[in-house]
Enzyme design. Sequence first.
Site, short mmCIF file in Angstrom:
data_model
loop_
_atom_site.label_atom_id
_atom_site.label_comp_id
_atom_site.label_asym_id
_atom_site.label_seq_id
_atom_site.Cartn_x
_atom_site.Cartn_y
_atom_site.Cartn_z
CG HIS A 55 21.01 4.53 4.55
ND1 HIS A 55 19.69 4.77 4.26
CD2 HIS A 55 21.01 3.71 5.62
CE1 HIS A 55 18.92 4.12 5.11
NE2 HIS A 55 19.70 3.47 5.96
CD GLU A 57 20.92 6.55 -0.56
OE1 GLU A 57 19.79 6.30 -0.99
OE2 GLU A 57 21.48 5.86 0.32
CB CYS A 85 15.27 5.86 2.97
SG CYS A 85 16.64 6.62 3.88
CB CYS A 88 19.06 9.12 1.85
SG CYS A 88 20.01 7.90 2.79
#
Length: 148
Positions: A55, A57, A85, A88
């Site tokens: 992701h 992040e 999410c 993360c």
Amino acid sequence: MNPFDHNYYMRKALQEAENAYARGEVPVGAIVVVQDRIIGRGHNLTEQLQDVTAHAEMQAITAASHFLGGKYLHNCTLYVTLEPCSMCAGALYWSQISKVVFGAPDLERGFQVMGGSLHPKTEVISGVLEEEASDLLKRFFIERRKRK
């Protein structure tokens, strides 16, 4: 007035999201800032890397940690175009990042609805350039549906 405000940095995160979009990735972008300096940036790479943890992040956290030479992101701010999410959020919790600023909420998978949490000292600011971030995501998924 400081030209380096939340909108300025969120626009930088949106540029990362556009990079993801161009690669066929879900268009989420993130940057990490300390003392008005971008020290980490990333965008979704889950398709390219075939890695569900890739992701935006996570990419930005890793880059910032490498830059600082340590795992803690004290006095740092993450700007991300979509609410993190729970995965993360967990990484952000462990990084002890000082601030998280996000654009669009994720009402289905965001950490707030999924029961995730950030470090108790982490400040959260939401809704920065929310419309731009939401529009980019909507455009991506409309185009994706058309291709199927």
